[in-house]
Design a protein around this motif. Structure first.
Motif, PDB file in Angstrom:
ATOM      1  N   THR A 225       0.772  -1.298   0.020  1.00 19.16           N
ATOM      2  CA  THR A 225       0.100   0.111  -0.073  1.00 19.16           C
ATOM      3  C   THR A 225       0.905   1.253   0.087  1.00 19.16           C
ATOM      4  O   THR A 225       1.864   1.528   0.724  1.00 19.16           O
ATOM      5  CB  THR A 225      -0.895  -0.021   1.433  1.00 19.16           C
ATOM      6  OG1 THR A 225      -1.665  -1.076   1.315  1.00 19.16           O
ATOM      7  CG2 THR A 225      -1.897   1.300   1.237  1.00 19.16           C
ATOM      8  N   VAL A 226       0.530   2.226  -1.063  1.00 16.49           N
ATOM      9  CA  VAL A 226       1.025   3.388  -1.080  1.00 16.49           C
ATOM     10  C   VAL A 226       0.206   4.738  -0.957  1.00 16.49           C
ATOM     11  O   VAL A 226      -0.868   4.410  -1.306  1.00 16.49           O
ATOM     12  CB  VAL A 226       2.075   3.681  -2.247  1.00 16.49           C
ATOM     13  CG1 VAL A 226       3.208   2.444  -2.376  1.00 16.49           C
ATOM     14  CG2 VAL A 226       1.153   3.162  -3.503  1.00 16.49           C
ATOM     15  N   ALA A 227       0.941   5.635  -0.572  1.00 18.50           N
ATOM     16  CA  ALA A 227      -0.129   6.949  -0.532  1.00 18.50           C
ATOM     17  C   ALA A 227       0.494   8.072  -1.326  1.00 18.50           C
ATOM     18  O   ALA A 227       1.941   8.174  -1.353  1.00 18.50           O
ATOM     19  CB  ALA A 227      -0.229   7.234   0.987  1.00 18.50           C
ATOM     20  N   ALA A 228      -0.327   9.203  -1.788  1.00 15.28           N
ATOM     21  CA  ALA A 228       0.125  10.315  -2.350  1.00 15.28           C
ATOM     22  C   ALA A 228       0.874  10.932  -1.295  1.00 15.28           C
ATOM     23  O   ALA A 228       0.384  11.097  -0.292  1.00 15.28           O
ATOM     24  CB  ALA A 228      -0.821  10.747  -3.182  1.00 15.28           C
ATOM     25  N   VAL A 229       1.631  12.063  -1.605  1.00 12.70           N
ATOM     26  CA  VAL A 229       2.089  12.954  -0.826  1.00 12.70           C
ATOM     27  C   VAL A 229       1.366  14.276  -0.820  1.00 12.70           C
ATOM     28  O   VAL A 229       0.651  14.409  -2.038  1.00 12.70           O
ATOM     29  CB  VAL A 229       3.452  13.888  -1.421  1.00 12.70           C
ATOM     30  CG1 VAL A 229       3.983  14.860  -0.406  1.00 12.70           C
ATOM     31  CG2 VAL A 229       4.604  12.594  -1.570  1.00 12.70           C
ATOM     32  N   PRO A 230       0.961  14.625   0.533  1.00 12.52           N
ATOM     33  CA  PRO A 230      -0.141  15.588   0.352  1.00 12.52           C
ATOM     34  C   PRO A 230       0.038  16.793  -0.253  1.00 12.52           C
ATOM     35  O   PRO A 230       1.011  17.427  -0.142  1.00 12.52           O
ATOM     36  CB  PRO A 230      -0.162  15.929   2.252  1.00 12.52           C
ATOM     37  CG  PRO A 230       0.222  14.726   2.770  1.00 12.52           C
ATOM     38  CD  PRO A 230       1.333  14.356   1.412  1.00 12.52           C
ATOM     39  N   GLU A 231      -1.130  17.222  -0.941  1.00 14.63           N
ATOM     40  CA  GLU A 231      -1.027  18.514  -2.018  1.00 14.63           C
ATOM     41  C   GLU A 231      -0.781  19.550  -1.077  1.00 14.63           C
ATOM     42  O   GLU A 231       0.012  20.715  -1.610  1.00 14.63           O
ATOM     43  CB  GLU A 231      -2.228  18.798  -2.551  1.00 14.63           C
ATOM     44  CG  GLU A 231      -2.396  17.656  -3.757  1.00 14.63           C
ATOM     45  CD  GLU A 231      -1.250  17.465  -4.787  1.00 14.63           C
ATOM     46  OE1 GLU A 231      -0.454  18.861  -5.022  1.00 14.63           O
ATOM     47  OE2 GLU A 231      -0.922  16.556  -5.519  1.00 14.63           O
ATOM     48  N   PRO A 232      -1.282  19.932   0.072  1.00 18.76           N
ATOM     49  CA  PRO A 232      -0.895  21.254   1.010  1.00 18.76           C
ATOM     50  C   PRO A 232       0.257  21.548   0.952  1.00 18.76           C
ATOM     51  O   PRO A 232       0.673  22.516   1.385  1.00 18.76           O
ATOM     52  CB  PRO A 232      -1.835  20.977   2.112  1.00 18.76           C
ATOM     53  CG  PRO A 232      -2.834  20.166   1.617  1.00 18.76           C
ATOM     54  CD  PRO A 232      -2.190  19.137   0.857  1.00 18.76           C
ATOM     55  N   ALA A 233       1.013  20.540   1.118  1.00 16.12           N
ATOM     56  CA  ALA A 233       2.622  20.807   1.622  1.00 16.12           C
ATOM     57  C   ALA A 233       3.078  21.745   0.699  1.00 16.12           C
ATOM     58  O   ALA A 233       4.160  22.618   1.115  1.00 16.12           O
ATOM     59  CB  ALA A 233       3.299  19.350   1.797  1.00 16.12           C
ATOM     60  N   ALA A 234       2.892  21.520  -0.741  1.00 17.87           N
ATOM     61  CA  ALA A 234       3.607  22.454  -1.749  1.00 17.87           C
ATOM     62  C   ALA A 234       3.076  23.740  -1.387  1.00 17.87           C
ATOM     63  O   ALA A 234       3.933  24.625  -1.644  1.00 17.87           O
ATOM     64  CB  ALA A 234       3.068  21.868  -3.029  1.00 17.87           C
TER      65      ALA A 234
END
Length: 258
Positions: A225-234
């Protein structure tokens, strides 16, 4: 004495920086994807490598050692590796095991950055002191059955103390919902970064009290299982950059006004 404007700038920067670090550490589990193995879903019939897709992630799998093939069960049990593409001495269909002292493994990578959050296994037995070693640059995690250190009291601790096991110890969940599974890993990776997952056994010579009580017979992998990097961080990163630029501008303007 520090001017109030300067203090405000420093405080704002600290708050933004802290927020950025918190957001980077938050895994976007809502958009997680799982690569599931079993029921012959991926047509793993002995090929040395395979490319799979789940959601927005592409997965590249490679069997090891050289000459090995990827195999998948036609049931829920999952996938494994056959070091000869045949059932040789000690080999098990669609299992990871050791043949003549050589451990079977897979290497895998993804086509985009993300966070590895979970691994699901079948048949990692505490009585046999079987485990999996997960490696990627800067990471070394040993994944044991939940009762491995209690069924054979102190066996894992003893192996660590004697240097037979190096790295972090993670005990797999076994609670009726999860079985031989870890769901709270947070290992970030870049696109193309290679992981290696190796089947291992605590061998002899570490003391008679710490020997397996059953002969190891291999285990299987059921899911990654993998997850995307959270968008708000950018967005927060841009805000921090803006705050760092605003400070010098404020100071220059005050100096010019003198």
């Amino acid at each position: 004495m520090s001017h109030p404007v300067h203090r405000l700038h420093r405080n704002a920067t600290r708050i933004l920086a802290t927020t950025f670090l918190v957001l980077v550490g938050v895994v976007d589990r809502v958009h997680a994807e799982t690569f599931s193995f079993g029921f012959s879903a991926n047509n793993l019939l002995g090929a040395s490598s395979k490319s799979l897709v789940a959601g927005d992630f592409g997965l590249n799998l490679f069997a090891g050692p050289p000459g090995a093939g990827l195999w998948e069960t036609n049931s829920v049990f999952g996938m494994g590796v056959d070091a000869t593409n045949l059932l040789g001495p000690g080999g098990q269909a669609a299992r990871f095991d050791r043949i003549n002292g050589t451990s079977e493994y897979i290497e895998f990578s993804f086509d985009r950055p993300g966070i590895l959050t979970g691994l699901n296994f079948d048949g990692v037995k505490d009585e046999s002191l079987e485990y999996f070693l997960l490696e990627t640059p800067g990471v070394r995690v040993n994944l044991f059955d939940s009762f491995a250190n209690t069924t054979i009291p102190g066996a894992v601790d003893n192996a660590v103390a004697q240097g037979a096991i190096v790295g972090q110890i993670v005990y797999l969940l076994e609670n009726g919902i999860q079985d031989d599974e870890t769901i709270d890993l947070e290992i970030p990776f870049a696109a193309g970064q290679m992981f290696r997952l190796t089947y291992m056994e605590i061998g002899g010579g570490l003391g008679s009290a710490f020997e397996p009580t059953e002969i190891p017979n291999g285990a299987r992998l059921q899911g990654i299982t993998v997850a995307a990097v959270p968008e708000p961080a950018a967005g927060v990163a841009l805000a921090i950059g803006g705050a760092l630029l605003i400070g010098p501008l404020i100071r220059r303007r005050r100096q010019t006004a003198k």
